[in-house]
Design a protein around this motif. Structure first.
Motif, short mmCIF file in Angstrom:
data_model
loop_
_atom_site.label_atom_id
_atom_site.label_comp_id
_atom_site.label_asym_id
_atom_site.label_seq_id
_atom_site.Cartn_x
_atom_site.Cartn_y
_atom_site.Cartn_z
N SER C 18 6.65 0.07 2.39
CA SER C 18 7.31 -0.38 1.76
C SER C 18 8.22 -1.54 1.89
O SER C 18 8.99 -2.16 1.36
CB SER C 18 8.58 0.68 1.06
OG SER C 18 9.30 0.87 2.36
N LEU C 19 7.94 -2.03 3.39
CA LEU C 19 8.57 -3.37 3.77
C LEU C 19 7.66 -4.46 4.01
O LEU C 19 6.46 -4.10 3.91
CB LEU C 19 9.41 -3.17 5.09
CG LEU C 19 10.55 -1.94 5.20
CD1 LEU C 19 10.97 -1.62 6.45
CD2 LEU C 19 11.56 -2.44 4.11
N THR C 20 8.29 -5.66 4.02
CA THR C 20 7.48 -6.67 3.92
C THR C 20 6.43 -6.79 5.52
O THR C 20 5.69 -7.32 5.54
CB THR C 20 7.92 -7.90 4.00
OG1 THR C 20 8.98 -8.01 4.83
CG2 THR C 20 8.76 -8.24 2.45
N VAL C 21 7.45 -6.30 6.62
CA VAL C 21 6.81 -6.18 7.85
C VAL C 21 5.67 -5.37 7.90
O VAL C 21 5.38 -4.32 7.22
CB VAL C 21 7.65 -5.77 8.89
CG1 VAL C 21 7.37 -5.59 10.21
CG2 VAL C 21 8.88 -6.27 8.77
#
Lengths: 239, 239, 239, 239, 239, 239
Positions: C18-21
């Motif tokens: 769920s994160l951009t990383v």
């Protein structure tokens, strides 16, 4: 310890004049203040504190009939001490509870042990001081004064055992007992090791723990019931 | 309060036999135990506690020459009390410090106030009990016993003021003083309101705060320096 | 309470990305992480905790010969429970101490009382939780689960009795017992009044205080000696 | 760990007769007491504790619509664990809050680290024990039992981590985490040095602090909202 | 607030002569004491405190490469604030950790809520004051001063929120947040009821708990790592 | 310390979008949020905090006529500081009390001593921080900033002296002063020894104890009366 007896005495007399403000008040010598109107301690307060043990606890628990063993024990108390300690009267509503208390108490405090009776009483008072238990501080503070044959050690145990000039053994003993009282969850092997280094055996460690534990119980029963000590303890071995 | 004098007395005699285990030990009547070898209080410990004030503090601070005012004040102490309180000797290494202490002390404890001198001493002892200050408990505990003309109120203040049967006014006064000692950051308007409801004026509230504050100072100076009370206090007004 | 059995399970699986990383780590679903190298619990730690009662206390106190009464009692324990509780083995180095402990324990926890046996065990565990006593929490937590015939009440008493949804009577009982444990010097008439308002008699108040007091003693003896509970308690009445 | 199953069991049976008082009560063997009228746990109390999670928190916060990512995550929970952990349902009233919680939680507890997953759960439980957080002790106590593949380590973390026989590394880790919980303002270089001496890197120190910090947050959110754990945790890995 | 600027000023000048002791020292007017030799603050101490953030934490954790999102965020910080807050630099050794922190922080402190941004910062500072966290008190104390557009409210939150003259709503909010910080295990329905009576919704209660919880986490991470605030905060909004 | 001035600023701007949830709220950049409706600080709250010293204490104690000495002293305060410190006005209802306070204060804080004036103010603030005294933290925090000629040391003393990078001497001094504040009953010879090892003389030890003691008094008088500091202190020496 010679001293001049004095009644109604503040701890120091008033100072002589020393400030630029005219001493209209408060600074006159102590003797001259005798005539000043003091708010006296209320009659009710005085009566309450004087008749400290008119009512032994805050609970109405009528005494049961003493068993022959307990009857003999109470008689021995009266003969030896001049009174039956109020804690025994408080337990006397129920013979099995009284007997169990007496059995455990006497074993802990009077049976042979690597700890002297005085040391066990010192633990009792240091623990009771942490717990601020009026009953136990009065009754066992008197015991320390009597067993030490000296009034000051009892006061030190009541007020702050850390201020007493104890040998290493007794200091280690009280440090353990008071830590066990305050922070039992932090007692660890290093605490037991400190006792062993101060010369205590494993059996002694048990006895220190058992006496400290017992007074953690008694302090709470006394506080829960507002137990009042026999007034006779107050004057014992004061000089 | 008639009682039979006794030396080296545990608080209760041993119980009569009551368990199935043969009472090889610990259960024999108290009288017979006299011959048993007790670990005595060490000579050094006893000497240390007896000569409680041979050394007044743990700091080496030689006395300065007393100013004429302070000389007269010390003389008055000796005349009235039979001794110079050790706290004054402790401050005597520096005349301005001694004078400032005496000026503040006498104003607080002896000047006219809505609080009686006894009430101010009760605050002193209840605060010192929270802070477990040996010097102040001994010296001001004696003052409470003397001013109340009764031994028990002093013990109650030393041990747990909550156990004393006080009127509402004095209880409110001590509750405020002890909360101010323990949790000064939680004192709020509701605490002052409780004092007003108990009959205290704004000036009285100042005096309660000032006495409680002063002993929070003195307790710490005494504890920081291991200050020792004059032994004469211990026996004052015990019966 | 149906559930899918699972071993070595963290409480929740990993979240979906769920994160951009870029999720190079930590975010992959739980199942796929099985192959990852876990630092295992050390063999020594595991052995130590598994063989929890190979050594019952940290003190070397060889068992004495049991009196006939205590022998019969230990036999009954084995017959009824499948084992002798370790606290009894710990006291068995000295018969008078064992007998006094057993007499007081059985009177307090099993004799007729206005408090049910379950209520007395609830007090035992709530007090032991305040004191963070491993032995007593294990042994008496199991007793609460068994007497309540339900696993959750025991966990609540161990973890935080305030989180339990108790009726007013039992809440008042535990509030008193835990305040008496934490701040015995602050127990006053208003605390006893709260118990009376919740329906308790003066005799009940004694019993609450006595059970709370007893576990304040036992917790300290167990902590002082590093007493270990019988492992069988852990699994009792878990579902 | 063989044991005889038993219901409604006090931890020890009653003692055999041993006192002089006729045993009218309390001393008869345990078996015979079955018929005695016990005050049962109230129906309401039992229902409340059984249906522990009928209502997950004390706040009425209706669930929002799950985002696709969170929907997939909840499904995975059900598949892997048999249920969705209640803390996730509690956060589900607001998707950004739920996502942020899940992202931080999963990074802390599951991402690669010098600390094993078990070690991170041990920190979680030791911190939650200090804070007496019912939700976290139940959910993460179960995780410790599962990851350790042994029931006792979880109980030790819940009850008192100091009683666990840990290796030096894990003890240092928990000492730091619990001091950081109790007295964060007293953490200093010497505390970090103790971790380094026990073999931890600076990155490990961050992870210990971050996990301890996270549960200091979660414990408070759970306590503030009276969050209830899924009952399935209670029975996990008990033998 | 007009005042005469002064350097190196004790809070009050020295008193005029007023005691009988010749004022050889200490009593001369403040102005004349300028020439006296002061022990200066050590050069090292001064340098250390001036260059407060030369080293941001006590841990050596080299910064990772910022993700594009975090790079943009840091740039925005520099543009808006003139600097990147040190806490962000501290987390920058690991992008998932930084992102998770930023996501949670921004949601809590800046997203729509029934609590104003100022109120959330007041909670942050009151919690950080309980925990005595230098980093958070400096950074968020500045935020309270700025958002309140007034210097004093920030100081009150830092020093003792109970001394602030708050309306009932904000006082209830901070009482809950600080009790949740100090004694999370004692939060109960009555605490939530007090918030509802002060006008807060269930969603507001969640937000109060979540902000208080978050700073209980952040305080501990900052204390564990000796995190240093950007010096620019100190001078913000002081008049 | 160059920085861009900003009003109403949260400590960090909002993060850029980074989560899968559409950022309907909370995540937009900080600048765009300006238009959002903030719950403002209430007018009453703002007035109350702005006019911090409109009413100096919560007690109505009309000022007495100043003695010539005190009149001259107040005039000197106005000349040197631009105002009369509120604590002096608070004491001015009674000249002997004011004089005694001024005499003791000036002797302690300004007379020759082995402690610099800055060090004495550092003790004042560290003690006041433990006691969370708003008046003393404001007034003496300003004194530390002024005497150190630097803003940060004052903040460190207010917030947590343990976070300051002090030399060994000053750290030992503050450790003693704060332990004496928090746990006076635990001060012992080892604490004095630590001061001697850090280079302090017995006279220095007295002075540390006396300053720490004095602020334990003043903190309580200020808290008991809700004393308010002169607002001018807040802005002193902030850059």
């Amino acid at each position: 310890m010679p001293r001049k007896p004095a009644k109604k005495r503040p701890p120091y007399p008033a100072q002589p004049p020393s400030l630029t403000v005219p001493l209209k008040r408060g600074m006159e010598p102590w003797g001259e203040r005798e005539g000043r109107q003091e708010t006296p301690i209320s009659r009710k307060t005085k009566a309450a504190t004087c008749d400290d043990d008119a009512v032994i606890t805050a609970l109405e628990l009528p005494s049961a009939e003493l068993t022959p063993g307990m009857r003999a024990y109470f008689d021995k108390c009266t003969e030896k001490l001049g009174f039956v300690p109020n804690v025994l009267k408080a337990y006397a509503f129920d013979m099995p509870k009284l007997e169990a208390f007496v059995a455990m108490y006497n074993d802990l405090m009077l049976a042979p042990s690597g700890l002297s009776k005085l040391e066990r009483e010192m633990i009792a008072v240091a623990v009771s001081s942490h717990n601020r238990c009026y009953y136990c501080l009065v009754a066992h503070g008197a015991a320390v004064r009597s067993l030490a044959d000296h009034p000051i050690l009892g006061e030190l145990m009541v007020m702050n055992y850390r201020a007493a000039r104890l040998d290493r053994r007794q200091r280690a003993m009280l440090d353990f007992a008071v830590k066990l009282t305050a922070l039992p969850w932090e007692i660890e092997e290093s605490d037991r090791a400190a006792l062993r280094e101060a010369g205590f055996t494993d059996r002694d460690i048990w006895d220190i723990a058992a006496v400290a534990g017992f007074f953690n119980m008694s302090n709470r029963i006394a506080s829960a019931t507002d137990m009042r000590p026999n007034p006779a303890y107050h004057g014992q071995k004061r000089e």
